[in-house]
Design a protein around this motif. Structure first.
Motif, mmCIF file in Angstrom:
data_model
loop_
_atom_site.group_PDB
_atom_site.id
_atom_site.type_symbol
_atom_site.label_atom_id
_atom_site.label_comp_id
_atom_site.label_asym_id
_atom_site.label_seq_id
_atom_site.Cartn_x
_atom_site.Cartn_y
_atom_site.Cartn_z
ATOM 1 N N ASN A 11 -6.727 -5.149 1.040
ATOM 2 C CA ASN A 11 -6.338 -5.036 -0.367
ATOM 3 C C ASN A 11 -6.310 -3.587 -0.827
ATOM 4 O O ASN A 11 -5.465 -3.198 -1.650
ATOM 5 C CB ASN A 11 -7.277 -5.862 -1.253
ATOM 6 N N LYS A 12 -7.236 -2.771 -0.313
ATOM 7 C CA LYS A 12 -7.243 -1.344 -0.655
ATOM 8 C C LYS A 12 -6.017 -0.641 -0.073
ATOM 9 O O LYS A 12 -5.454 0.265 -0.703
ATOM 10 C CB LYS A 12 -8.531 -0.676 -0.177
ATOM 11 N N VAL A 13 -5.612 -1.052 1.132
ATOM 12 C CA VAL A 13 -4.386 -0.502 1.706
ATOM 13 C C VAL A 13 -3.205 -0.807 0.787
ATOM 14 O O VAL A 13 -2.408 0.083 0.456
ATOM 15 C CB VAL A 13 -4.122 -1.066 3.122
ATOM 16 N N LYS A 14 -3.105 -2.055 0.331
ATOM 17 C CA LYS A 14 -2.002 -2.446 -0.562
ATOM 18 C C LYS A 14 -2.055 -1.671 -1.880
ATOM 19 O O LYS A 14 -1.021 -1.302 -2.442
ATOM 20 C CB LYS A 14 -2.074 -3.947 -0.851
ATOM 21 N N GLU A 15 -3.267 -1.397 -2.343
ATOM 22 C CA GLU A 15 -3.433 -0.703 -3.626
ATOM 23 C C GLU A 15 -2.924 0.732 -3.560
ATOM 24 O O GLU A 15 -2.305 1.224 -4.517
ATOM 25 C CB GLU A 15 -4.917 -0.715 -4.021
ATOM 26 N N TYR A 16 -3.195 1.415 -2.442
ATOM 27 C CA TYR A 16 -2.847 2.836 -2.346
ATOM 28 C C TYR A 16 -1.545 3.097 -1.597
ATOM 29 O O TYR A 16 -0.915 4.147 -1.816
ATOM 30 C CB TYR A 16 -4.003 3.614 -1.700
ATOM 31 N N ASN A 17 -1.131 2.200 -0.732
ATOM 32 C CA ASN A 17 0.108 2.389 0.026
ATOM 33 C C ASN A 17 1.287 1.896 -0.801
ATOM 34 O O ASN A 17 1.915 0.880 -0.497
ATOM 35 C CB ASN A 17 0.028 1.651 1.365
ATOM 36 N N GLN A 18 1.588 2.634 -1.849
ATOM 37 C CA GLN A 18 2.712 2.292 -2.711
ATOM 38 C C GLN A 18 3.221 3.566 -3.388
ATOM 39 O O GLN A 18 2.506 4.570 -3.440
ATOM 40 C CB GLN A 18 2.304 1.241 -3.740
ATOM 41 N N PRO A 19 4.436 3.559 -3.914
ATOM 42 C CA PRO A 19 5.052 4.785 -4.426
ATOM 43 C C PRO A 19 4.222 5.543 -5.471
ATOM 44 O O PRO A 19 4.317 6.770 -5.546
ATOM 45 C CB PRO A 19 6.365 4.282 -5.026
ATOM 46 N N SER A 20 3.397 4.844 -6.236
ATOM 47 C CA SER A 20 2.588 5.533 -7.251
ATOM 48 C C SER A 20 1.588 6.505 -6.627
ATOM 49 O O SER A 20 1.089 7.420 -7.292
ATOM 50 C CB SER A 20 1.841 4.517 -8.117
ATOM 51 N N PHE A 21 1.301 6.341 -5.329
ATOM 52 C CA PHE A 21 0.373 7.219 -4.620
ATOM 53 C C PHE A 21 0.982 8.607 -4.395
ATOM 54 O O PHE A 21 0.273 9.605 -4.295
ATOM 55 C CB PHE A 21 0.025 6.583 -3.263
ATOM 56 N N ILE A 22 2.313 8.660 -4.335
ATOM 57 C CA ILE A 22 2.987 9.857 -3.838
ATOM 58 C C ILE A 22 2.796 11.074 -4.729
ATOM 59 O O ILE A 22 2.497 12.173 -4.244
ATOM 60 C CB ILE A 22 4.497 9.572 -3.649
ATOM 61 N N LYS A 23 2.935 10.924 -6.038
ATOM 62 C CA LYS A 23 3.082 12.101 -6.910
ATOM 63 C C LYS A 23 1.877 13.030 -6.898
ATOM 64 O O LYS A 23 2.036 14.244 -7.076
ATOM 65 C CB LYS A 23 3.419 11.678 -8.342
#
Length: 256
Positions: A11-23
């Motif tokens: 679940n933590k992977v899903k939380e951070y592995n998304q476009p919002s992490f990039i900026k």
């Protein structure tokens, strides 16, 4: 690891592995480009500069790329001697313009013979290698094979042979090799398999790993990186380094 903990990490992977992490992450730098070679070069500098405050890392890498007219591949391939004046005076922590000029020299040398920076790693590996260790050692030796390589620059390229954790190079390889549909990692390199990657490890990631008994070794070195990755392979043998998102998020963002 108990099933509920596996679910927690997934679940933590899903939380951070998304476009919002990039900026807010140095990976935002190569995401400014579309051409493969620009992504490779911008990503390499962003990863090499990645120690300390993330905002400073991002701003320093932007500064460098502006000095290259925001066209890093064209710059390293086609620059004239006078263009190198734009790079003089650049500094990020212990990385200075002497190091930078050699990086540009090496990249120019490499791209004259290869279409992708992937070959600088993959040419030292086989598909049967369990990890990228040979690729990293080979890259170090290849990188410093040019006759005018400054000795001082060696501290900016880690290698397993020197028993470094190789955190920044491991992160760079994750960016280039991992492929999924979440839009963070690029997955533009195909000669290296995600299962061969090593999890980047620093004090923050190690703290989380100790807390969840993923790691026993107390010395943060290449053996610790291998031990952590081997544990993560029990969770996903084909893509163990996806858990870097969970470990980083817990350690750096949530201060776990």
């Amino acid at each position: 690891m108990p099933g509920d903990l596996i679910t927690f990490f997934d679940n933590k992977v899903k939380e951070y592995n998304q476009p919002s992490f990039i900026k807010d992450d140095p990976i935002s730098i190569p995401h400014q480009f579309n051409r493969k070679q620009d992504i490779e070069i911008a990503g390499l500098f962003a990863a090499i500069f990645a120690w300390g405050n993330r905002t400073i890392i991002i701003n320093k890498t932007k500064d460098l790329l502006q000095r290259m007219d925001n066209a890093p591949y064209d710059f390293v391939k086609d620059h004239k001697q006078t263009d190198l004046k734009n790079l003089l005076g650049f500094k990020h922590r212990t990385f200075n313009d002497t190091d930078l000029l050699y990086f540009v020299h090496f990249l120019n040398h490499h791209y004259r013979q290869h279409k992708s920076l992937e070959d600088a790693f993959a040419q030292h590996m086989t598909k049967e290698d369990r990890t990228v260790e040979k690729g990293m050692n080979g890259f170090f030796n290849y990188f410093f094979s040019l006759e005018d390589a400054p000795a001082r620059t060696q501290k900016h390229i880690a290698s397993p042979e020197k028993n470094s954790t190789c955190k920044r190079l491991s992160m760079y390889l994750r960016w280039m090799v991992r492929s999924d549909n979440h839009g963070v990692d690029f997955g533009i390199w195909k000669k290296i398999k995600p299962s061969q990657l090593i999890c980047p490890i620093d004090v923050h990631v190690a703290r989380v790993a100790y807390r969840f008994n993923l790691l026993n070794r107390r010395q943060l070195d290449w053996q610790a990186a291998l031990e952590l990755t081997n544990y993560l392979k029990k969770l996903d043998k084909n893509d163990p380094v996806k858990y870097d998102f969970a470990l980083f998020g817990l350690g750096v963002v949530e201060k776990f």
